[in-house]
Structures are given as C-alpha cells and as structure tokens.
Design a protein around this motif. Structure first.
Motif, PDB file in Angstrom:
ATOM      1  N   GLY A   1       6.532  -3.562  16.232  1.00 34.97           N
ATOM      2  CA  GLY A   1       6.693  -4.261  14.960  1.00 34.97           C
ATOM      3  C   GLY A   1       5.601  -3.980  13.959  1.00 34.97           C
ATOM      4  O   GLY A   1       5.584  -4.587  12.882  1.00 34.97           O
ATOM      5  N   GLU A   2       4.690  -3.039  14.279  1.00 32.78           N
ATOM      6  CA  GLU A   2       3.565  -2.748  13.396  1.00 32.78           C
ATOM      7  C   GLU A   2       3.464  -1.249  13.142  1.00 32.78           C
ATOM      8  O   GLU A   2       3.918  -0.437  13.963  1.00 32.78           O
ATOM      9  CB  GLU A   2       2.259  -3.264  14.012  1.00 32.78           C
ATOM     10  N   LEU A   3       2.884  -0.892  12.027  1.00 31.56           N
ATOM     11  CA  LEU A   3       2.540   0.493  11.745  1.00 31.56           C
ATOM     12  C   LEU A   3       1.123   0.700  12.267  1.00 31.56           C
ATOM     13  O   LEU A   3       0.230  -0.091  11.973  1.00 31.56           O
ATOM     14  CB  LEU A   3       2.608   0.778  10.244  1.00 31.56           C
ATOM     15  N   SER A   4       0.905   1.760  13.017  1.00 30.67           N
ATOM     16  CA  SER A   4      -0.329   1.883  13.794  1.00 30.67           C
ATOM     17  C   SER A   4      -1.591   1.838  12.947  1.00 30.67           C
ATOM     18  O   SER A   4      -2.596   1.249  13.354  1.00 30.67           O
ATOM     19  CB  SER A   4      -0.317   3.176  14.611  1.00 30.67           C
ATOM     20  N   ALA A   5      -1.570   2.466  11.754  1.00 27.59           N
ATOM     21  CA  ALA A   5      -2.795   2.559  10.957  1.00 27.59           C
ATOM     22  C   ALA A   5      -2.469   3.128   9.584  1.00 27.59           C
ATOM     23  O   ALA A   5      -1.437   3.790   9.402  1.00 27.59           O
ATOM     24  CB  ALA A   5      -3.809   3.471  11.648  1.00 27.59           C
ATOM     25  N   PRO A   6      -3.338   2.920   8.604  1.00 25.73           N
ATOM     26  CA  PRO A   6      -3.204   3.666   7.345  1.00 25.73           C
ATOM     27  C   PRO A   6      -3.341   5.162   7.618  1.00 25.73           C
ATOM     28  O   PRO A   6      -4.072   5.580   8.529  1.00 25.73           O
ATOM     29  CB  PRO A   6      -4.369   3.149   6.496  1.00 25.73           C
ATOM     30  N   TYR A   7      -2.637   5.974   6.840  1.00 28.27           N
ATOM     31  CA  TYR A   7      -2.747   7.425   6.992  1.00 28.27           C
ATOM     32  C   TYR A   7      -4.130   7.909   6.575  1.00 28.27           C
ATOM     33  O   TYR A   7      -4.836   7.262   5.789  1.00 28.27           O
ATOM     34  CB  TYR A   7      -1.695   8.127   6.139  1.00 28.27           C
ATOM     35  N   LEU A   8      -4.498   9.066   7.099  1.00 30.49           N
ATOM     36  CA  LEU A   8      -5.756   9.684   6.696  1.00 30.49           C
ATOM     37  C   LEU A   8      -5.782   9.881   5.184  1.00 30.49           C
ATOM     38  O   LEU A   8      -4.785  10.263   4.567  1.00 30.49           O
ATOM     39  CB  LEU A   8      -5.935  11.033   7.387  1.00 30.49           C
ATOM     40  N   GLY A   9      -6.931   9.597   4.595  1.00 32.77           N
ATOM     41  CA  GLY A   9      -7.091   9.780   3.160  1.00 32.77           C
ATOM     42  C   GLY A   9      -6.499   8.689   2.306  1.00 32.77           C
ATOM     43  O   GLY A   9      -6.566   8.763   1.079  1.00 32.77           O
ATOM     44  N   VAL A  10      -5.906   7.659   2.934  1.00 30.60           N
ATOM     45  CA  VAL A  10      -5.298   6.549   2.193  1.00 30.60           C
ATOM     46  C   VAL A  10      -6.203   5.327   2.318  1.00 30.60           C
ATOM     47  O   VAL A  10      -6.313   4.732   3.394  1.00 30.60           O
ATOM     48  CB  VAL A  10      -3.885   6.228   2.710  1.00 30.60           C
ATOM     49  N   ALA A  11      -6.835   4.954   1.213  1.00 31.51           N
ATOM     50  CA  ALA A  11      -7.736   3.794   1.189  1.00 31.51           C
ATOM     51  C   ALA A  11      -6.904   2.540   0.981  1.00 31.51           C
ATOM     52  O   ALA A  11      -6.899   1.926  -0.089  1.00 31.51           O
ATOM     53  CB  ALA A  11      -8.783   3.958   0.093  1.00 31.51           C
ATOM     54  N   LEU A  12      -6.195   2.162   2.006  1.00 34.27           N
ATOM     55  CA  LEU A  12      -5.257   1.032   1.939  1.00 34.27           C
ATOM     56  C   LEU A  12      -5.981  -0.282   2.169  1.00 34.27           C
ATOM     57  O   LEU A  12      -6.920  -0.357   2.959  1.00 34.27           O
ATOM     58  CB  LEU A  12      -4.169   1.237   2.987  1.00 34.27           C
ATOM     59  N   ALA A  13      -5.516  -1.306   1.474  1.00 38.78           N
ATOM     60  CA  ALA A  13      -6.037  -2.658   1.693  1.00 38.78           C
ATOM     61  C   ALA A  13      -4.942  -3.657   1.377  1.00 38.78           C
ATOM     62  O   ALA A  13      -3.945  -3.330   0.726  1.00 38.78           O
ATOM     63  CB  ALA A  13      -7.266  -2.923   0.818  1.00 38.78           C
ATOM     64  N   ALA A  14      -5.131  -4.879   1.853  1.00 43.03           N
ATOM     65  CA  ALA A  14      -4.292  -6.011   1.463  1.00 43.03           C
ATOM     66  C   ALA A  14      -5.136  -6.899   0.560  1.00 43.03           C
ATOM     67  O   ALA A  14      -6.219  -7.341   0.962  1.00 43.03           O
ATOM     68  CB  ALA A  14      -3.820  -6.781   2.688  1.00 43.03           C
ATOM     69  N   TYR A  15      -4.676  -7.127  -0.659  1.00 39.56           N
ATOM     70  CA  TYR A  15      -5.410  -7.934  -1.635  1.00 39.56           C
ATOM     71  C   TYR A  15      -4.803  -9.324  -1.748  1.00 39.56           C
ATOM     72  O   TYR A  15      -3.570  -9.476  -1.764  1.00 39.56           O
ATOM     73  CB  TYR A  15      -5.348  -7.273  -3.018  1.00 39.56           C
ATOM     74  N   ASP A  16      -5.679 -10.320  -1.862  1.00 45.70           N
ATOM     75  CA  ASP A  16      -5.191 -11.660  -2.161  1.00 45.70           C
ATOM     76  C   ASP A  16      -5.007 -11.810  -3.667  1.00 45.70           C
ATOM     77  O   ASP A  16      -5.185 -10.844  -4.432  1.00 45.70           O
ATOM     78  CB  ASP A  16      -6.131 -12.726  -1.587  1.00 45.70           C
ATOM     79  N   ALA A  17      -4.638 -13.006  -4.100  1.00 46.57           N
ATOM     80  CA  ALA A  17      -4.329 -13.214  -5.519  1.00 46.57           C
ATOM     81  C   ALA A  17      -5.534 -12.972  -6.419  1.00 46.57           C
ATOM     82  O   ALA A  17      -5.384 -12.672  -7.604  1.00 46.57           O
ATOM     83  CB  ALA A  17      -3.804 -14.632  -5.717  1.00 46.57           C
ATOM     84  N   GLN A  18      -6.744 -13.073  -5.871  1.00 44.65           N
ATOM     85  CA  GLN A  18      -7.953 -12.854  -6.667  1.00 44.65           C
ATOM     86  C   GLN A  18      -8.411 -11.397  -6.636  1.00 44.65           C
ATOM     87  O   GLN A  18      -9.441 -11.049  -7.226  1.00 44.65           O
ATOM     88  CB  GLN A  18      -9.096 -13.750  -6.161  1.00 44.65           C
ATOM     89  N   GLY A  19      -7.668 -10.551  -5.940  1.00 46.62           N
ATOM     90  CA  GLY A  19      -8.039  -9.146  -5.882  1.00 46.62           C
ATOM     91  C   GLY A  19      -9.118  -8.852  -4.867  1.00 46.62           C
ATOM     92  O   GLY A  19      -9.833  -7.858  -4.983  1.00 46.62           O
ATOM     93  N   ALA A  20      -9.210  -9.679  -3.824  1.00 43.96           N
ATOM     94  CA  ALA A  20     -10.189  -9.453  -2.761  1.00 43.96           C
ATOM     95  C   ALA A  20      -9.459  -8.972  -1.512  1.00 43.96           C
ATOM     96  O   ALA A  20      -8.377  -9.482  -1.183  1.00 43.96           O
ATOM     97  CB  ALA A  20     -10.950 -10.738  -2.453  1.00 43.96           C
TER      98      ALA A  20
END
Length: 672
Positions: free
Chosen positions: A449-468
């Motif tokens: 049910g999960e994707l193992s990881a962000p791809y190489l070279g992809v600076a992925l994040a989850a941001y909250d409503a305040q952009g943190a």
C-alpha cells in the motif's frame, strides 16, 4: 487529516534479495558515483536512502553523474549542469546540444528485436534494431520532403503500434515536435488538442483493435485532417486492413507503405537541451486541454534514470506496459529504447472477453522482464479469478503499477499469483513531468500500500498548510528543487503565467503537484488522492483513496467513488457511489457490509452518508476518476460548465450524475 495508514515502521512486505540488489544497475551506479565523484555518505551501494539523500543534496553532482554514467552524446558540451535553480525557470545543461532520437537508436542490437508488436489476438511480430533505424530514416526523409524542420509539429492519430514509435522518432530526429492521441478520441476531441499546435503533417491509422472488434477510424481520421487547416499532408497507415477511400482527401496524402520503405541515411539534428521534444496534453476536463512541452535533454535524463536505474532495464530485457498513446506512460514505454532493451507495443483491450489473461500469456511467450499495468487491472484479474502463473512468468523481475493508488490487498495477490520475490513497483508521477516522483528500486524494501521511496533526484516533501515539511502526517506533495523533465513551458503561454499558476501559486518557488501524501519516517510515500478532491468532514480531512481501496477490495464491488459536497445550508454530504459486480445487487445487507469494512479498515469518520449503486464511474481517458467534476455536478453546476464530454471515457455518465445533482437540488428545495 486523519488516515488509517499512519502506522510507524511496519515490517516490509518484501525485502530485496541482497545478491540481486548488489547486481542491479542502481547499485553499480552507486559504486560508480563513489568511485568517480567521491560522493559522501555512499558506503553501501545497496543503501538507497543514502544514495537518494546525496542525489537531492548535491543536485548538480547527481545529474552530472547520470549524464556521464549513461554516456550522453552531446554535439556541443554544456557550460555547467544547472545555471539557474529558481522554479519555475531552472536552466539545465546550458550550451549542450543533443538529440533524443539519436540516443534512442544508438544502443540497439542490429539483429535483436527493438520493438515487439503485440495485440489482443495474441499475435505479434518483431522489428529489429537495423529495421527500426531504416524505417525511422525513411519516414524522417518523407517528413523532410514535406517541409518539416526544426520546431515544426507532426501529430499522430494512432493506436499503440510501432507506427507511432517510428513516426515519433523520425519527427524527433529532425528537431520537429511530436504529439499523439489514441483513436478512441472523437475527431473533435483530437482537434481540440492538435489544432493548438498548427501541425504540418498528420499520421493517422485506419483503425484499432479493442475487445474483439476492429474499430474503423477512416472517416474519423479524414474528418480530423479536415479540422487542421495548417496541414500540408496526411500519412495514411494501413493497420487493421481497411482500404482508404480515394476521393475524399482534401490535401496531399501519402501511404505509410511508401513513407517507410525508402532507403535513406539516418541523421540527427542537434538541438539545445530544452528544445521541445513533444507536447503532451492534460485531460481537458474543464476546457481546452493544455499542452505541456518537454525538452529533449530533460526527458532523456529522467527516463534513463527511471528505466535504467529504478526499473533495472538494459540490453536483453523486455518491457511490456499496457498503455494508450495519449497517456504519458506511452512516452515512457518508447524510452525503453534508450536503455538498449526491447519495448513492446500492444493494441487492444487489456482483458478482452475472449482471453482476459492475454497480457500474461504474451509476457510469458516473449520473456518480458518488466510488466506494467494499473491497479484496476490487477484488482480485476483477482476478481475474475485469472491465474497468471498458468503461464511461465519466471522472466518477470518487476511488476509496475501506476495511474492511481495500488491497494495493499493487491500485493499478496501479485506474490501468490504472479511470483514471489517480484519487485512490485507502485509509482506516482504525472503527465506534467512525464516522469515519476516516487516508486521503488531493486534496492528498496516494499511496503504493501506504499510507494517505497521518492525517486533519485526528486526532492519530495509533504507540506502542511503553513508550508512546513511533515513526516508521518498527511500533507501536500511538493518538490522543492527542480527536475530536468519539468515542463519547458505550456503551449501558447508566452508569459508563463498559466504555468506558474498551475504549480507555483500555493508555495512560491516550490512545485505543488496536487496530491495528498504521507511521507513516512521509514522513507516511503503513501498517496491518499488528489488534494483538490479532499473530503473535509467536520473539519477533519480524509483521503478518498483510503475509502476506495477498502471498498474496491470487496468481491461484491467492481469500483467505487466517494465525494464530499458542501451544501448551501452549511451542511456536508458525503455519498459513496459503487458499481456492483455482475450479478450483485446493492441491498441493505451489502450496504452494511461496506460500512463495516470502512469503519474497521479506516475509521468511523470515513463512513459515507449514503451508498448509491451506479452503472459506472466516470474517468478521464487516461483512467483517472473524475472526483471534482462529479462533486460539482452533484452540487448542481451545469454540466457544460463542469467538464468537456470529450475528456470522459463514457460521456453519458455526465448526464447521469448531472441528473442526480438536479434531483437532489429539487428535493432540497421542496424540503425548504
């Protein structure tokens, strides 16, 4: 936002075999990087998290390594890797000139298959590397004779056959710009896309196969040609064996057989790194589809990374990924050629009634090593009782899945019915970057049910409503540093305002993709659905994908769609629409079973207000559920203001849900 997935550090569903991981190309790349670039922190070549951390910390070093590792052949060298990192506006490899088509054709073995052409009847034929190069050279010369040069547009109205691959590579070799859509699009829908480009040449087929029928598209092709006044010529492809009429061509027409059989020398026009390679289109649900432009160099590097490193493809491998030509996966499938592997085209239904297991049969016969599909297909196989291991699937190393969230229930089915130890690669990306944001690799664990990881070279994040950035909590999927395959531009967007508004208005300088995700503390990514379709019940945000996964795992339900609609009186209505399996009736007992499953598998907050049986769920033509348009229809918005019928897989469903919305509004007015 609550989610049933916020369990810290679960046991992996699959851990990579250490020896296989060490033999993988991504491990070889890690060793190469440590040896040639002295990258810090990469001590174990199978430590994916360390490699990823370096790839987004030293962004220029990472993409320089991809360039060198895959031996990019540039006619003129680049001045630096990244001249400007600001998003939008990042400038990659300025000064470099190259050509995507040259790289797609350079690694092919002369007498080995470059393309294996398959269809739903189970038949197939192969095109060798030598034959492919000769056909590309011939079609390129034909296009050149028709006046096609750098920057001109060539468009295809074609099914997923070698004709589309050859026409695209011929176009790219000239430095011209390609765009394509499948023939299930009506002529007007195709013209809504192609007319924006003012194409010089159209390549169109006589028809396509689907579920036992050869669909005649001769009239549709000629109607489309008539709707494109910029055309100088139309190349007519004889695919399903229907004779083209000889007296209805308003402009010059050329048979494919003539265009592809000339003896010509293959040449490649060197173009700047960000020179347009193709235009892919958004679904166009709310107006004219927007054209998204990608460059030669960005696509080249991104696709080598995904296919060569994450999918572990190389010479001798074969990829079969079910797609249509108007889905971005077609573009990725063509790029298989970059790695020297064989790409498989497929024309037909993924599960025709006569032989629903035909894709598995073909995968076995042709020793496919990477098999790609959608979650809906895997769930359908399980519900139909198809047994893939009736065929010899021992060559398959990777089963890829994309288009929507792959539910956890599909993971043990793949293990038990396709093969234990197979890397089940659930991925998430988009047409916008014609690439992926997160997925897996031969060196990553797999969590159901999960994707193992962000791809190489992809600076992925989850941001909250305040952009943190947040971990183990749901937030907006963002990318904080540029990717080479981010769009060069939108078509007909001279000041870039539409492009900026689409991705950078929420968090300036940061790409917001529009998905709700959880970035877990163990490094994986969980996709909960589109953030613009988020359910907001009593101030608590819920992911629609969490509900869909639970309900669609029930054998009585084929598909489900939940929406949350704000009502004029301040209330909130959250219905669940379900398509019962054949022979099943939605009665009170089944409704209660659905509620119990949601209550147990998610939470009481996820239980819908109503459960309604519907004949089908509407999708875009690339298979994505139309959550927001259905919500607006149920809120009473006029259908013509909500979405374009040509963008829907079954336009009749628009009227169906609009009628539901009207009936609900009338009942509310009567109560008032």
């Amino acid at each position: 936002m609550t989610t049933p997935h916020s369990t810290p550090c679960p046991e992996p569903f699959l851990t990579p075999d250490p020896q296989a991981a060490a033999r993988s190309r991504i491990a070889d790349f890690a060793r190469w990087v440590a040896r040639h670039q002295g990258a810090e922190g990469i001590e174990d070549p199978t430590d994916y998290q360390a490699l990823h951390r370096w790839s987004v910390t030293d962004l220029e070093g990472f993409w320089a390594a991809v360039w060198e590792y895959f031996d990019i052949d540039a006619t003129t060298p680049h001045e630096r890797v990244l001249a400007e990192e600001t998003m939008p506006g990042a400038r990659w490899f300025p000064g470099a000139t190259l050509n995507y088509a040259q790289h797609a054709l350079r690694n092919l073995q002369a007498d080995a298959p470059a393309i294996t052409a398959l269809d739903e009847t189970g038949s197939g034929h192969e095109i060798t590397g030598r034959e492919l190069r000769a056909r590309v050279a011939s079609v390129a010369a034909t296009l050149r004779d028709l006046g096609v040069g750098q920057g001109d547009r060539v468009v295809g109205y074609l099914p997923n056959t070698p004709h589309a691959v050859i026409a695209f590579l011929a176009t790219a070799s000239l430095g011209a710009v390609w765009s394509v859509c499948g023939q299930d699009y009506a002529p007007k829908a195709a013209a809504d896309r192609f007319a924006q480009l003012r194409p010089t040449v159209l390549v169109a087929a006589d028809g396509y196969l689907f579920n036992g029928t050869a669909h005649d598209r001769r009239d549709a092709s000629l109607e489309l040609a008539g709707a494109l006044p910029s055309l100088k010529a139309t190349v007519l492809v004889d695919h399903v064996g229907l004779a083209w009429p000889e007296d209805r061509h308003a402009r010059l027409t050329i048979p494919w057989g003539e265009a592809v059989t000339r003896t010509e020398y293959l040449t490649f026009a060197p173009v700047p790194f960000d020179h347009p390679l193709w235009v892919v289109f958004s679904s166009g649900t709310t107006g004219l589809p927007k054209g998204i432009v990608h460059g030669h160099g960005g696509v080249l590097l991104e696709h080598l990374k995904i296919l060569g490193l994450h999918c572990d493809l190389g010479v001798g491998d074969r990829l079969l990924w079910y797609t249509t030509t108007h889905w971005m996966m077609w573009n990725l499938v063509v790029s298989t050629l970059l790695t020297g592997a064989t790409t498989c085209t497929y024309d037909g239904s993924p599960a025709p009634q006569a032989r629903p297991d035909v894709l598995w049969e073909l995968a076995a016969r042709h020793k496919v090593t990477v098999f790609g599909t959608s979650p809906q297909y895997l769930l359908a196989m399980a519900k139909l009782g198809v047994e893939p291991t009736a065929h010899d699937l021992s060559a398959i190393r990777v089963v890829g899945s994309t288009g929507s969230t792959l539910p956890a229930s599909a993971y043990p089915w793949v293990r038990d019915h396709v093969g234990a130890g197979i890397q089940l690669a659930s991925t998430s990306g988009g047409t916008d970057v014609v690439s992926g944001f997160a997925g897996s690799a031969p060196t990553t664990p797999v969590w159901a049910g999960e994707l193992s990881a962000p791809y190489l070279g992809v600076a992925l994040a989850a941001y909250d409503a305040q952009g943190a950035p947040v971990r183990d909590r749901v937030g907006e999927l963002v990318v904080t540093r540029p990717m080479p395959s981010m769009p060069v531009s939108f078509w007909n967007d001279p000041d870039g305002s539409r492009y900026r508004d689409a991705y950078f208005s929420a968090y300036p300088g940061v790409w917001r993709h529009g998905d709700w995700i959880t970035h877990t503390s163990h490094g994986s990514v969980i996709v909960h659905g589109r953030s613009d379709a988020t359910l907001n019940r009593n101030g608590v945000r819920l992911g629609s994908a969490d509900i869909h996964e639970i309900v669609e795992n029930l054998p009585e339900i084929t598909e489900a769609l939940v929406i949350g609609a704000e009502e004029p009186d301040g209330g909130y209505w959250m219905p669940l629409f379900v398509v019962p399996a054949p022979g099943v009736t939605l009665d009170d007992a089944l409704r209660e079973k659905i509620r119990d499953a949601i209550r147990t598998g998610a939470s009481p907050r996820h239980v819908p207000d109503e459960i309604v049986a519907v004949p089908a769920i509407p999708h875009t033509r690339t298979g994505k559920k139309l959550e927001v348009p259905v919500k607006r229809l149920l809120q009473g918005a006029p259908a013509e203001q909500v979405l374009n019928p040509a963008a829907v897989d079954d336009p009749d469903l628009i009227a169906y849900f609009a009628r539901l919305g009207t009936e609900r509004s009338e009942r509310a007015a009567h109560r008032t």
